[in-house]
Design a protein around this motif. Structure first.
Motif, PDB file in Angstrom:
ATOM      1  N   THR A 166       0.874   2.476   1.992  1.00  0.00           N
ATOM      2  CA  THR A 166       2.194   2.307   2.599  1.00  0.00           C
ATOM      3  C   THR A 166       2.355   0.893   3.145  1.00  0.00           C
ATOM      4  O   THR A 166       3.362   0.227   2.913  1.00  0.00           O
ATOM      5  CB  THR A 166       2.397   3.313   3.743  1.00  0.00           C
ATOM      6  N   PRO A 169       2.608  -2.294   0.157  1.00  0.00           N
ATOM      7  CA  PRO A 169       3.929  -2.531  -0.432  1.00  0.00           C
ATOM      8  C   PRO A 169       4.963  -3.003   0.587  1.00  0.00           C
ATOM      9  O   PRO A 169       5.823  -3.832   0.264  1.00  0.00           O
ATOM     10  CB  PRO A 169       4.300  -1.158  -1.007  1.00  0.00           C
ATOM     11  N   LYS A 173       7.030  -6.468   0.398  1.00  0.00           N
ATOM     12  CA  LYS A 173       8.494  -6.442   0.463  1.00  0.00           C
ATOM     13  C   LYS A 173       9.001  -7.347   1.579  1.00  0.00           C
ATOM     14  O   LYS A 173       9.991  -8.074   1.415  1.00  0.00           O
ATOM     15  CB  LYS A 173       8.969  -5.008   0.697  1.00  0.00           C
ATOM     16  N   LYS A 203      -0.982  -6.646  -5.914  1.00  0.00           N
ATOM     17  CA  LYS A 203      -0.331  -5.866  -6.961  1.00  0.00           C
ATOM     18  C   LYS A 203       1.177  -5.817  -6.750  1.00  0.00           C
ATOM     19  O   LYS A 203       1.964  -5.998  -7.686  1.00  0.00           O
ATOM     20  CB  LYS A 203      -0.914  -4.455  -6.992  1.00  0.00           C
ATOM     21  N   ASP A 204       1.596  -5.591  -5.513  1.00  0.00           N
ATOM     22  CA  ASP A 204       3.024  -5.434  -5.244  1.00  0.00           C
ATOM     23  C   ASP A 204       3.768  -6.757  -5.205  1.00  0.00           C
ATOM     24  O   ASP A 204       4.986  -6.776  -5.389  1.00  0.00           O
ATOM     25  CB  ASP A 204       3.223  -4.652  -3.942  1.00  0.00           C
ATOM     26  N   SER A 391      11.208   1.467   3.551  1.00  0.00           N
ATOM     27  CA  SER A 391      10.593   1.635   2.237  1.00  0.00           C
ATOM     28  C   SER A 391      11.670   1.655   1.148  1.00  0.00           C
ATOM     29  O   SER A 391      12.839   1.813   1.416  1.00  0.00           O
ATOM     30  CB  SER A 391       9.800   2.932   2.201  1.00  0.00           C
TER      31      SER A 391
END
Length: 391
Positions: A166, A169, A173, A203-204, A391
């Motif tokens: 959680t 990411p 962002k 990765k994100d 999210s």
């Protein structure tokens, strides 16, 4: 996650622990007498705290232990309460000590539950011991966030905050969306926690991840990393790890002329401590960000902030409220007569009550049913809540 209890050295950590927990030596420290209040209250029944109380990352462990101690003291002060002893297991944040400490806890027949382990590396080692059917020791971590901990089938494992699947990411962002950064240099400290989280952020970030690097716990010279950051053309650095190394990297970046206007600095919950500001210096730390799946202090429910501040002498810090919630679950079970390891484990698995941080309820892997991630910013020498990352 709050105004932070400052512990500049292991000696200071130990001093605060003595003040907050009344430790006088031996394995246990008690906030009240450990006498029985009835047939369902075994003599000397105990819950434990497992985490760093001394060592370079002790601030975070002491913050949790202070919250646990408050919950135990409040429980013991209730009329007719089964008196519970708090037993500390000081890991010093060292994964290599976790096996022996876990075995020591497993063999303590008075111990029915644990708050912790505090860090992901020590959790990976200790949780195997607790999950052994012959041990069956329920443990609720307020701070270990590596996602893999919930994927091992350990029925005794629970945590009260969101994991790095959680946080990672959300951090990516925040960096590319809110801050608008498109060239991010990602560094990790090679720990189970720091590398695990940094890999998720990498990765994100996708194409925004322009270069990666790895440093070591205890490293103090980051000149080569700083030079590489400069040559990469990065407009942001994300550091996965703890506050001591994060602060030194940040200081050396700023000393080398990489200002906050040129290269933003973002780290994680392991760096969300005044130790970050101490290591970097107030000027260098100003404007840095950290993310955390933890609640800002002024949003804690009830009288927690007031009670904690009165008991400890300073405001709640990172994970203090989560530690309090984890301890309260165990203590509520004891109050309801769940005084064996097996009974308390079943009680925790079906728990569904409000805490000071959130509604406390777990899925079949021990993960919390409610999670959130916040961004915090260093402003004027303090770490303050900036915004919740949706999210």
């Amino acid at each position: 996650m709050r105004s932070i209890v400052k512990l500049a050295a292991p000696a200071a950590a130990a001093a605060l622990l003595l003040a907050a927990c009344g430790t006088t030596g031996g394995e246990t420290s008690s906030g009240a007498s450990s006498g029985s209040s009835g047939g369902s209250c075994p003599e000397g029944i105990s819950i434990g705290f497992f985490g760093a109380l001394t060592g370079p990352d002790a601030n975070l462990g002491v913050n949790i232990n202070n919250g646990v101690k408050l919950a135990v003291d409040q429980h013991n002060a209730k009329s007719g309460a089964c008196q519970v002893t708090l037993t500390p297991y000081d890991s010093q944040g060292d994964q290599n000590q976790a096996q022996g400490l876990a075995q020591k806890a497993a063999g303590n027949t008075k111990l029915v539950g644990i708050v912790g382990p505090a860090f992901s590396g020590e959790s990976k080692v200790a949780d195997k011991v607790f999950a052994d059917p012959e041990v069956n020791l329920v443990h609720i971590t307020p701070s270990a966030t590596n996602p893999s901990l919930a994927e091992n089938g350990w029925k005794t494992f629970f945590r009260v905050l969101g994991n790095d699947a959680t946080q990672g990411p959300a951090a990516a962002k925040f960096i590319t969306g809110t801050l608008g950064k498109q060239k991010v240099y990602v560094v990790d400290d090679s720990s189970e926690y720091g590398k695990g989280l940094a890999d998720i952020v990498r990765k994100d970030l996708g194409a925004a991840d322009v270069k990666d690097n790895t440093v070591q716990k205890g490293q103090t010279d980051f000149s080569a990393v700083v030079a590489d950051i400069r040559s990469s053309g990065a407009d942001a650095v994300f550091f996965g790890g703890y506050y001591a190394e994060a602060g030194l990297l940040l200081k050396q970046m700023r000393d080398a002329g990489l200002s906050s206007d040129q290269v933003a600095f973002i780290s994680d919950d392991g760096a969300k401590d005044d130790g970050l500001i101490t290591a970097a210096g107030a000027d260098a730390a100003n404007g840095a960000y950290v993310t955390c799946p933890c609640l800002p202090p002024d949003k804690a429910e009830g009288t927690f902030v007031e009670d904690y501040t009165k008991a400890v002498g300073s405001a709640p810090a990172t994970y203090s409220a989560e530690g309090y919630d984890a301890a309260t679950i165990l203590l509520n079970g004891i109050s309801e007569g769940k005084t064996t390891r097996a009974d308390l484990l079943s009680y925790v698995a079906s728990y569904d009550k409000p805490g000071v941080t959130k509604q406390l309820k777990f899925d079949d892997k021990g993960e919390p049913s409610s999670v959130s991630v916040w961004a915090y910013k260093v402003d004027g020498g303090k770490i303050v809540a900036d915004q919740e990352i949706n999210s």
